[in-house]
Design a protein around this motif. Structure first.
Motif, PDB file in Angstrom:
ATOM      1  N   GLY A 118       0.912  -1.174   0.072  1.00 19.81           N
ATOM      2  CA  GLY A 118      -0.181   0.019   0.056  1.00 19.81           C
ATOM      3  C   GLY A 118       0.907   1.198  -0.112  1.00 19.81           C
ATOM      4  O   GLY A 118       0.252   2.422   0.056  1.00 19.81           O
ATOM      5  N   SER A 119       2.267   1.237   0.105  1.00 23.97           N
ATOM      6  CA  SER A 119       2.961   2.297  -0.056  1.00 23.97           C
ATOM      7  C   SER A 119       2.973   3.102  -1.482  1.00 23.97           C
ATOM      8  O   SER A 119       2.506   2.416  -2.311  1.00 23.97           O
ATOM      9  N   PRO A 120       3.207   4.281  -1.533  1.00 22.59           N
ATOM     10  CA  PRO A 120       3.408   5.189  -2.626  1.00 22.59           C
ATOM     11  C   PRO A 120       4.267   4.210  -3.483  1.00 22.59           C
ATOM     12  O   PRO A 120       3.942   4.603  -4.661  1.00 22.59           O
ATOM     13  N   TYR A 121       5.415   4.048  -3.279  1.00 20.03           N
ATOM     14  CA  TYR A 121       6.440   3.296  -3.941  1.00 20.03           C
ATOM     15  C   TYR A 121       5.591   2.285  -4.812  1.00 20.03           C
ATOM     16  O   TYR A 121       5.716   2.085  -5.923  1.00 20.03           O
ATOM     17  N   GLN A 122       4.914   1.233  -4.056  1.00 19.83           N
ATOM     18  CA  GLN A 122       4.525   0.109  -4.630  1.00 19.83           C
ATOM     19  C   GLN A 122       3.339   0.540  -5.467  1.00 19.83           C
ATOM     20  O   GLN A 122       3.200  -0.090  -6.684  1.00 19.83           O
ATOM     21  N   ARG A 123       2.287   1.471  -4.953  1.00 17.36           N
ATOM     22  CA  ARG A 123       1.346   1.796  -5.949  1.00 17.36           C
ATOM     23  C   ARG A 123       1.982   2.415  -7.223  1.00 17.36           C
ATOM     24  O   ARG A 123       1.093   2.336  -8.105  1.00 17.36           O
ATOM     25  N   GLY A 124       2.927   3.271  -6.998  1.00 22.05           N
ATOM     26  CA  GLY A 124       3.441   3.897  -8.173  1.00 22.05           C
ATOM     27  C   GLY A 124       3.865   2.814  -9.407  1.00 22.05           C
ATOM     28  O   GLY A 124       3.483   2.746 -10.524  1.00 22.05           O
ATOM     29  N   LEU A 125       4.494   1.628  -8.948  1.00 21.29           N
ATOM     30  CA  LEU A 125       4.967   0.617  -9.755  1.00 21.29           C
ATOM     31  C   LEU A 125       3.561   0.049 -10.340  1.00 21.29           C
ATOM     32  O   LEU A 125       3.721  -0.374 -11.559  1.00 21.29           O
ATOM     33  N   ILE A 126       2.816  -0.151  -9.822  1.00 21.15           N
ATOM     34  CA  ILE A 126       1.552  -0.913 -10.043  1.00 21.15           C
ATOM     35  C   ILE A 126       1.084  -0.038 -11.222  1.00 21.15           C
ATOM     36  O   ILE A 126       0.586  -0.429 -12.355  1.00 21.15           O
ATOM     37  N   ALA A 127       1.022   1.258 -10.755  1.00 24.79           N
ATOM     38  CA  ALA A 127       0.232   2.252 -11.882  1.00 24.79           C
ATOM     39  C   ALA A 127       1.115   2.208 -13.135  1.00 24.79           C
ATOM     40  O   ALA A 127       0.716   2.464 -14.261  1.00 24.79           O
ATOM     41  N   ASP A 128       2.507   2.228 -12.952  1.00 25.73           N
ATOM     42  CA  ASP A 128       3.448   2.406 -14.190  1.00 25.73           C
ATOM     43  C   ASP A 128       3.457   1.019 -15.064  1.00 25.73           C
ATOM     44  O   ASP A 128       3.384   1.075 -16.305  1.00 25.73           O
ATOM     45  N   PHE A 129       3.309  -0.238 -14.457  1.00 20.27           N
ATOM     46  CA  PHE A 129       3.503  -1.511 -15.158  1.00 20.27           C
ATOM     47  C   PHE A 129       2.336  -2.321 -15.099  1.00 20.27           C
ATOM     48  O   PHE A 129       2.630  -3.336 -16.121  1.00 20.27           O
ATOM     49  N   ALA A 130       1.010  -2.070 -14.250  1.00 19.17           N
ATOM     50  CA  ALA A 130       0.219  -2.973 -13.996  1.00 19.17           C
ATOM     51  C   ALA A 130      -1.107  -2.429 -14.520  1.00 19.17           C
ATOM     52  O   ALA A 130      -2.133  -2.829 -14.105  1.00 19.17           O
ATOM     53  N   ASP A 131      -1.218  -1.483 -15.443  1.00 21.73           N
ATOM     54  CA  ASP A 131      -2.323  -0.625 -15.639  1.00 21.73           C
ATOM     55  C   ASP A 131      -3.397  -1.673 -16.443  1.00 21.73           C
ATOM     56  O   ASP A 131      -2.829  -2.150 -17.286  1.00 21.73           O
ATOM     57  N   GLY A 132      -4.471  -1.684 -15.983  1.00 20.24           N
ATOM     58  CA  GLY A 132      -5.398  -2.565 -16.619  1.00 20.24           C
ATOM     59  C   GLY A 132      -5.241  -4.141 -16.035  1.00 20.24           C
ATOM     60  O   GLY A 132      -6.043  -4.954 -16.627  1.00 20.24           O
ATOM     61  N   VAL A 133      -4.182  -4.540 -15.039  1.00 22.94           N
ATOM     62  CA  VAL A 133      -4.338  -5.871 -14.655  1.00 22.94           C
ATOM     63  C   VAL A 133      -5.072  -5.786 -13.365  1.00 22.94           C
ATOM     64  O   VAL A 133      -4.461  -4.895 -12.494  1.00 22.94           O
ATOM     65  N   HIS A 134      -5.478  -6.643 -12.770  1.00 26.30           N
ATOM     66  CA  HIS A 134      -6.036  -6.783 -11.383  1.00 26.30           C
ATOM     67  C   HIS A 134      -4.919  -7.160 -10.360  1.00 26.30           C
ATOM     68  O   HIS A 134      -4.504  -8.286 -10.711  1.00 26.30           O
ATOM     69  N   VAL A 135      -4.654  -6.394  -9.549  1.00 21.82           N
ATOM     70  CA  VAL A 135      -3.597  -6.691  -8.605  1.00 21.82           C
ATOM     71  C   VAL A 135      -4.059  -6.728  -7.239  1.00 21.82           C
ATOM     72  O   VAL A 135      -4.731  -5.698  -6.844  1.00 21.82           O
ATOM     73  N   THR A 136      -3.755  -7.705  -6.565  1.00 25.07           N
ATOM     74  CA  THR A 136      -4.013  -7.660  -5.017  1.00 25.07           C
ATOM     75  C   THR A 136      -2.582  -7.200  -4.397  1.00 25.07           C
ATOM     76  O   THR A 136      -1.708  -8.172  -4.481  1.00 25.07           O
ATOM     77  N   GLU A 137      -2.613  -6.450  -3.383  1.00 25.96           N
ATOM     78  CA  GLU A 137      -1.526  -6.243  -2.564  1.00 25.96           C
ATOM     79  C   GLU A 137      -1.549  -7.090  -1.153  1.00 25.96           C
ATOM     80  O   GLU A 137      -2.459  -7.034  -0.451  1.00 25.96           O
ATOM     81  N   VAL A 138      -0.669  -7.996  -1.041  1.00 29.64           N
ATOM     82  CA  VAL A 138      -0.708  -8.843   0.273  1.00 29.64           C
ATOM     83  C   VAL A 138       0.355  -8.470   1.347  1.00 29.64           C
ATOM     84  O   VAL A 138       1.341  -8.836   0.999  1.00 29.64           O
ATOM     85  N   PRO A 139      -0.242  -8.067   2.350  1.00 28.65           N
ATOM     86  CA  PRO A 139       0.751  -7.875   3.532  1.00 28.65           C
ATOM     87  C   PRO A 139       1.264  -9.184   4.027  1.00 28.65           C
ATOM     88  O   PRO A 139       0.355  -9.846   4.590  1.00 28.65           O
ATOM     89  N   CYS A 140       2.690  -9.360   4.108  1.00 27.51           N
ATOM     90  CA  CYS A 140       3.066 -10.678   4.834  1.00 27.51           C
ATOM     91  C   CYS A 140       3.621 -10.325   6.311  1.00 27.51           C
ATOM     92  O   CYS A 140       4.697 -10.187   6.423  1.00 27.51           O
ATOM     93  N   TRP A 141       2.544 -10.517   7.136  1.00 25.89           N
ATOM     94  CA  TRP A 141       3.149 -10.236   8.457  1.00 25.89           C
ATOM     95  C   TRP A 141       4.047 -11.194   9.083  1.00 25.89           C
ATOM     96  O   TRP A 141       3.837 -12.416   9.106  1.00 25.89           O
ATOM     97  N   GLY A 142       5.140 -10.702   9.626  1.00 28.84           N
ATOM     98  CA  GLY A 142       6.136 -11.570   9.953  1.00 28.84           C
ATOM     99  C   GLY A 142       7.194 -12.608   9.241  1.00 28.84           C
ATOM    100  O   GLY A 142       7.991 -13.242   9.750  1.00 28.84           O
ATOM    101  N   LEU A 143       6.724 -12.492   7.737  1.00 28.83           N
ATOM    102  CA  LEU A 143       7.567 -13.569   7.008  1.00 28.83           C
ATOM    103  C   LEU A 143       8.853 -13.283   6.890  1.00 28.83           C
ATOM    104  O   LEU A 143       9.824 -14.197   6.905  1.00 28.83           O
ATOM    105  N   ALA A 144       9.268 -12.094   6.787  1.00 28.94           N
ATOM    106  CA  ALA A 144      10.628 -11.751   6.552  1.00 28.94           C
ATOM    107  C   ALA A 144      11.395 -12.085   7.754  1.00 28.94           C
ATOM    108  O   ALA A 144      12.519 -12.693   7.692  1.00 28.94           O
ATOM    109  N   GLU A 145      10.759 -12.012   8.778  1.00 33.01           N
ATOM    110  CA  GLU A 145      11.593 -12.239   9.989  1.00 33.01           C
ATOM    111  C   GLU A 145      11.668 -13.457  10.394  1.00 33.01           C
ATOM    112  O   GLU A 145      12.713 -14.159  11.038  1.00 33.01           O
ATOM    113  N   ALA A 146      10.477 -14.361   9.900  1.00 34.21           N
ATOM    114  CA  ALA A 146      10.824 -15.769  10.094  1.00 34.21           C
ATOM    115  C   ALA A 146      11.678 -16.574   9.425  1.00 34.21           C
ATOM    116  O   ALA A 146      12.561 -17.144   9.688  1.00 34.21           O
TER     117      ALA A 146
END
Length: 264
Positions: A118-146
């Motif tokens: 949901g960050s402006p950075y990621q939303r910007g990439l979606i707008a630039d490169f995935a216009d017209g494609v259905h995209v779901t942003e999935v937060p992965c709580w604790g995965l990197a730490e695990a």
């Protein structure tokens, strides 16, 4: 040829293994920051200070290029790192593979850290490169730490929680954190639906490794002798790979490829 990679922890292993496979003769310098990890909760200014210190420790080993093996550090520190090190040392950032994922038409899920989702950075990439494609942003709580701590129970729980937030009809998953590439097959197994077409996963490691070689004007040479050395820096101090790194195939690949330390 000597290539350095940096991250707060072992998320850089995927790109390191990709470089090693393309050029087993390259000397590698891994610069980690155990004293300052995790970087994710830090302010942009604090993260940039830590990243600059880790990069300068790597630069002191006179690499030909530096890969930022971390999405978060790329977002916040890439301009500062390039300003400090280029043109003497090319700096290659890591960007989520949203463009190639969207080229398949979707639906696409982007697995990322909660801070990136949901960050402006990621939303910007979606707008630039995935216009017209259905995209779901999935937060992965604790995965990197695990993944960082090779905690199997925590990895399983975090993957299952993220899979539950992923629509059943997705055809493609973007691994938007370098740590996630270390458990890619577990993510595939959790998201793949019975009877559906094989799920496509898009990481960044291969593209980043190839881009580093392009910046150096060096071709891939996977058949080269496995003579490349490995130096590990821990907040600037020479050391060994963290024990958790050897939990993953990408980490186990490295000691087998050459000496554990480059003392030349």
């Amino acid at each position: 040829m000597k290539i350095a990679l940096m991250d707060s922890g072992i998320g850089l292993l995927a790109a390191t293994a990709a470089v090693r496979r393309l050029r087993p003769d390259a000397d590698l310098v891994l610069s980690l920051d155990p004293d300052g990890m995790p970087w994710g909760p830090r302010t942009s200014e604090d993260l940039t200070r830590r990243a600059l210190a880790v990069a300068e420790a790597a630069a002191a080993r006179r690499p030909d290029a530096l890969i930022i093996g971390c999405n978060t550090a790329t977002v916040h520190a890439l301009p500062a790192l390039r300003a400090r090190l280029e043109p003497g040392i090319p700096v290659i950032g890591t960007v989520p593979a949203i463009k190639p994922a969207a080229a398949g038409g979707g639906p696409v899920a982007i697995w990322a850290t909660p801070a990136t989702t949901g960050s402006p950075y990621q939303r910007g990439l979606i707008a630039d490169f995935a216009d017209g494609v259905h995209v779901t942003e999935v937060p992965c709580w604790g995965l990197a730490e695990a993944v960082e701590h090779a905690d199997e129970a925590a990895i399983a729980a975090a993957v299952a929680a993220a899979a539950a937030l992923t629509p059943r009809d997705v055809t493609t998953v973007v691994l938007g954190c370098t740590h996630y590439e270390l458990v890619a097959e577990r993510i595939r197994a959790a998201v793949q639906q019975p009877g559906a077409a094989p799920l496509v996963l898009h990481g960044s490691a291969g593209a980043v490794a190839a881009q580093a070689l392009r910046r150096l004007g060096e071709p891939p040479a996977p058949e080269a002798p496995a003579e490349g050395t490995l130096t590990v820096l821990l907040s600037g101090r020479e050391g060994a790979l963290p024990a958790a790194a050897l939990h993953y195939a990408e980490g186990r690949l490295l000691p087998a490829a050459g000496p554990l330390a480059d003392r030349r």
